[in-house]
Design a protein around this motif. Structure first.
Motif, PDB file in Angstrom:
ATOM      1  N   ALA A 132      -2.096  10.921   7.196  1.00  0.00           N
ATOM      2  CA  ALA A 132      -3.315  11.064   6.397  1.00  0.00           C
ATOM      3  C   ALA A 132      -3.112  10.661   4.940  1.00  0.00           C
ATOM      4  CB  ALA A 132      -3.805  12.510   6.458  1.00  0.00           C
ATOM      5  N   LEU A 133      -1.864  10.728   4.464  1.00  0.00           N
ATOM      6  CA  LEU A 133      -1.602  10.453   3.056  1.00  0.00           C
ATOM      7  C   LEU A 133      -1.223   9.003   2.774  1.00  0.00           C
ATOM      8  CD1 LEU A 133       0.355  13.701   2.091  1.00  0.00           C
ATOM      9  CD2 LEU A 133      -1.990  13.104   1.483  1.00  0.00           C
ATOM     10  N   VAL A 134      -1.177   8.175   3.801  1.00  0.00           N
ATOM     11  CA  VAL A 134      -0.816   6.768   3.593  1.00  0.00           C
ATOM     12  C   VAL A 134      -1.808   6.093   2.645  1.00  0.00           C
ATOM     13  CG1 VAL A 134      -0.664   4.511   4.691  1.00  0.00           C
ATOM     14  CG2 VAL A 134       0.418   6.481   5.767  1.00  0.00           C
ATOM     15  N   GLU A 135      -3.099   6.212   2.932  1.00  0.00           N
ATOM     16  CA  GLU A 135      -4.113   5.534   2.111  1.00  0.00           C
ATOM     17  C   GLU A 135      -4.141   6.057   0.671  1.00  0.00           C
ATOM     18  OE1 GLU A 135      -7.713   4.940  -0.035  1.00  0.00           O
ATOM     19  OE2 GLU A 135      -7.202   6.856   0.900  1.00  0.00           O
ATOM     20  N   PRO A 136      -4.181   7.386   0.449  1.00  0.00           N
ATOM     21  CA  PRO A 136      -4.200   7.850  -0.944  1.00  0.00           C
ATOM     22  C   PRO A 136      -2.921   7.503  -1.708  1.00  0.00           C
ATOM     23  CG  PRO A 136      -4.083   9.709   0.576  1.00  0.00           C
ATOM     24  CD  PRO A 136      -4.393   8.504   1.385  1.00  0.00           C
ATOM     25  N   THR A 137      -1.773   7.459  -1.017  1.00  0.00           N
ATOM     26  CA  THR A 137      -0.529   7.073  -1.680  1.00  0.00           C
ATOM     27  C   THR A 137      -0.600   5.619  -2.139  1.00  0.00           C
ATOM     28  OG1 THR A 137       0.803   8.640  -0.396  1.00  0.00           O
ATOM     29  CG2 THR A 137       1.962   6.792  -1.401  1.00  0.00           C
ATOM     30  N   GLU A 138      -1.088   4.753  -1.269  1.00  0.00           N
ATOM     31  CA  GLU A 138      -1.238   3.340  -1.639  1.00  0.00           C
ATOM     32  C   GLU A 138      -2.225   3.182  -2.793  1.00  0.00           C
ATOM     33  OE1 GLU A 138      -2.410   1.485   1.986  1.00  0.00           O
ATOM     34  OE2 GLU A 138      -0.359   1.379   2.792  1.00  0.00           O
ATOM     35  N   ARG A 139      -3.280   3.983  -2.772  1.00  0.00           N
ATOM     36  CA  ARG A 139      -4.277   3.917  -3.831  1.00  0.00           C
ATOM     37  C   ARG A 139      -3.677   4.325  -5.165  1.00  0.00           C
ATOM     38  NH1 ARG A 139      -9.064   1.411  -4.126  1.00  0.00           N
ATOM     39  NH2 ARG A 139      -9.426   2.050  -1.961  1.00  0.00           N
ATOM     40  N   LEU A 140      -2.894   5.397  -5.160  1.00  0.00           N
ATOM     41  CA  LEU A 140      -2.269   5.861  -6.399  1.00  0.00           C
ATOM     42  C   LEU A 140      -1.275   4.835  -6.932  1.00  0.00           C
ATOM     43  CD1 LEU A 140      -1.698   9.651  -5.593  1.00  0.00           C
ATOM     44  CD2 LEU A 140      -3.268   8.693  -7.288  1.00  0.00           C
ATOM     45  N   ARG A 141      -0.555   4.182  -6.034  1.00  0.00           N
ATOM     46  CA  ARG A 141       0.391   3.150  -6.464  1.00  0.00           C
ATOM     47  C   ARG A 141      -0.338   1.973  -7.095  1.00  0.00           C
ATOM     48  NH1 ARG A 141       4.222   3.489  -1.069  1.00  0.00           N
ATOM     49  NH2 ARG A 141       5.568   5.194  -1.807  1.00  0.00           N
ATOM     50  N   SER A 142      -1.500   1.647  -6.567  1.00  0.00           N
ATOM     51  CA  SER A 142      -2.277   0.558  -7.162  1.00  0.00           C
ATOM     52  C   SER A 142      -2.789   0.960  -8.543  1.00  0.00           C
ATOM     53  CB  SER A 142      -3.439   0.168  -6.246  1.00  0.00           C
ATOM     54  OG  SER A 142      -4.453   1.153  -6.229  1.00  0.00           O
ATOM     55  N   PHE A 143      -3.158   2.230  -8.715  1.00  0.00           N
ATOM     56  CA  PHE A 143      -3.588   2.713 -10.024  1.00  0.00           C
ATOM     57  C   PHE A 143      -2.457   2.616 -11.033  1.00  0.00           C
ATOM     58  CE2 PHE A 143      -7.007   5.749  -8.125  1.00  0.00           C
ATOM     59  CZ  PHE A 143      -7.855   4.667  -7.954  1.00  0.00           C
ATOM     60  N   GLU A 144      -1.245   2.956 -10.590  1.00  0.00           N
ATOM     61  CA  GLU A 144      -0.080   2.861 -11.471  1.00  0.00           C
ATOM     62  C   GLU A 144       0.181   1.404 -11.854  1.00  0.00           C
ATOM     63  OE1 GLU A 144       2.387   6.718  -9.690  1.00  0.00           O
ATOM     64  OE2 GLU A 144       3.040   4.675  -9.233  1.00  0.00           O
ATOM     65  N   ALA A 145       0.121   0.513 -10.860  1.00  0.00           N
ATOM     66  CA  ALA A 145       0.385  -0.905 -11.107  1.00  0.00           C
ATOM     67  C   ALA A 145      -0.638  -1.508 -12.059  1.00  0.00           C
ATOM     68  CB  ALA A 145       0.385  -1.677  -9.785  1.00  0.00           C
ATOM     69  N   ASP A 146      -1.865  -1.015 -12.000  1.00  0.00           N
ATOM     70  CA  ASP A 146      -2.931  -1.536 -12.863  1.00  0.00           C
ATOM     71  C   ASP A 146      -2.967  -0.841 -14.227  1.00  0.00           C
ATOM     72  OD1 ASP A 146      -3.678  -3.206 -10.822  1.00  0.00           O
ATOM     73  OD2 ASP A 146      -5.310  -1.923 -10.100  1.00  0.00           O
ATOM     74  N   GLY A 147      -2.080   0.128 -14.424  1.00  0.00           N
ATOM     75  CA  GLY A 147      -2.036   0.818 -15.705  1.00  0.00           C
ATOM     76  C   GLY A 147      -3.107   1.887 -15.872  1.00  0.00           C
ATOM     77  N   VAL A 148      -3.794   2.221 -14.800  1.00  0.00           N
ATOM     78  CA  VAL A 148      -4.823   3.261 -14.883  1.00  0.00           C
ATOM     79  C   VAL A 148      -4.173   4.626 -15.075  1.00  0.00           C
ATOM     80  CG1 VAL A 148      -6.717   4.409 -13.646  1.00  0.00           C
ATOM     81  CG2 VAL A 148      -6.410   1.927 -13.451  1.00  0.00           C
ATOM     82  N   THR A 149      -3.063   4.842 -14.394  1.00  0.00           N
ATOM     83  CA  THR A 149      -2.318   6.093 -14.543  1.00  0.00           C
ATOM     84  C   THR A 149      -0.873   5.773 -14.881  1.00  0.00           C
ATOM     85  OG1 THR A 149      -1.532   6.251 -12.247  1.00  0.00           O
ATOM     86  CG2 THR A 149      -3.744   7.115 -12.715  1.00  0.00           C
ATOM     87  N   ARG A 150      -0.200   6.753 -15.378  1.00  0.00           N
ATOM     88  CA  ARG A 150       1.244   6.616 -15.551  1.00  0.00           C
ATOM     89  C   ARG A 150       1.904   6.915 -14.212  1.00  0.00           C
ATOM     90  NH1 ARG A 150       3.716  11.592 -15.734  1.00  0.00           N
ATOM     91  NH2 ARG A 150       2.402  13.407 -16.157  1.00  0.00           N
ATOM     92  N   GLN A 151       3.179   6.629 -14.108  1.00  0.00           N
ATOM     93  CA  GLN A 151       3.901   6.947 -12.887  1.00  0.00           C
ATOM     94  C   GLN A 151       4.141   8.453 -12.812  1.00  0.00           C
ATOM     95  OE1 GLN A 151       7.468   4.555 -12.728  1.00  0.00           O
ATOM     96  NE2 GLN A 151       6.381   2.842 -11.807  1.00  0.00           N
ATOM     97  N   PHE A 152       3.931   9.015 -11.643  1.00  0.00           N
ATOM     98  CA  PHE A 152       4.190  10.445 -11.457  1.00  0.00           C
ATOM     99  C   PHE A 152       4.517  10.695  -9.990  1.00  0.00           C
ATOM    100  CE2 PHE A 152      -0.263   9.736 -10.657  1.00  0.00           C
ATOM    101  CZ  PHE A 152      -0.582  10.570  -9.600  1.00  0.00           C
ATOM    102  N   ASP A 153       4.978  11.896  -9.692  1.00  0.00           N
ATOM    103  CA  ASP A 153       5.374  12.247  -8.338  1.00  0.00           C
ATOM    104  C   ASP A 153       4.120  12.566  -7.510  1.00  0.00           C
ATOM    105  OD1 ASP A 153       6.416  13.304  -5.990  1.00  0.00           O
ATOM    106  OD2 ASP A 153       8.064  14.334  -7.008  1.00  0.00           O
ATOM    107  N   HIS A 154       3.774  11.669  -6.618  1.00  0.00           N
ATOM    108  CA  HIS A 154       2.566  11.859  -5.815  1.00  0.00           C
ATOM    109  C   HIS A 154       2.649  13.113  -4.960  1.00  0.00           C
ATOM    110  CE1 HIS A 154       2.513   7.178  -5.942  1.00  0.00           C
ATOM    111  NE2 HIS A 154       2.053   7.694  -7.062  1.00  0.00           N
TER     112      HIS A 154
END
Length: 210
Positions: A132-154
């Motif tokens: 169930a967490l595959v999609e939200p994990t990928e989404r968060l990684r894309s946010f990090e790559a785009d600079g929307v968020t900083r890197q953090f422990d998902h």
């Protein structure tokens, strides 16, 4: 030990057609009331007014029924999440609160299971959660790559939302009495979700100059 049916002549009283959705629904109610020990095949049959054989026709063992209940819970969570904008953290928390408030204590009962055989059940839940967490994990990684968020422990965020928000939803009466958030209403869930999203967002959004 798994319950077995007694052989009787003719059609047992209460035997009738019942769909799997109703069986799983009754199982989830039992789990919310008292966790794995409270889930019994006979209890579900009695709740639905059918014979034990009818339940066992669909789910031969208690563990089969338990897995079906967990599958439904995770599939429902995925479906609810898919209907919310990926960037709307408040909306996602609100849907999680809505799901949890429908059966207070269910998630806590599943995750705090210490009855015999619980390690295997927790492993099963872990497998479903991982999927169930595959999609939200990928989404968060894309946010990090785009600079929307900083890197953090998902994992920390998922644990907070799953266990923290799940516990809040399971304690709806106390939350209303102590904090004034009425989780039985959409307004109450939205107010709390927006507040939590704001707190979480301040921790994960990229700060100016960093």
């Amino acid at each position: 030990m798994e319950e077995t049916t007694r052989r009787r002549r003719g059609r047992p009283k209460g035997t009738g057609n019942v769909d799997t959705a109703s069986i799983v629904d009754a199982a989830l109610d039992a789990l919310a009331d008292g966790g794995y020990p409270a889930l019994t095949m006979r209890g579900v049959a009695r709740t639905l007014g059918v014979s034990l054989a009818t339940i066992q026709h669909h789910y031969p063992t208690k563990d089969d029924l338990w897995r079906a209940a967990v599958d439904h819970l995770t599939d429902d969570a995925i479906e609810r999440r898919s209907q919310v904008d990926p960037t709307d953290l408040g909306g996602k928390i609100s849907t999680f609160l809505e799901q949890g408030a429908a059966r207070p204590g269910l998630l806590a009962a599943l995750l705090s299971d210490h009855s015999p055989g619980s390690p295997g059940r927790i492993d099963y839940i872990a497998g479903r959660f991982t999927t169930a967490l595959v999609e939200p994990t990928e989404r968060l990684r894309s946010f990090e790559a785009d600079g929307v968020t900083r890197q953090f422990d998902h994992r920390a965020l998922f644990a907070l939302v799953t266990i923290g928000v799940g516990s809040i939803a399971g304690a709806a009466d106390a939350v209303k009495t102590i904090y004034g958030f009425d989780l039985s209403t959409e307004r109450g869930r939205t107010d709390l979700a927006d507040g939590l999203a704001d707190i979480i967002g301040l921790g994960v959004l990229r700060r100016q100059g960093r």
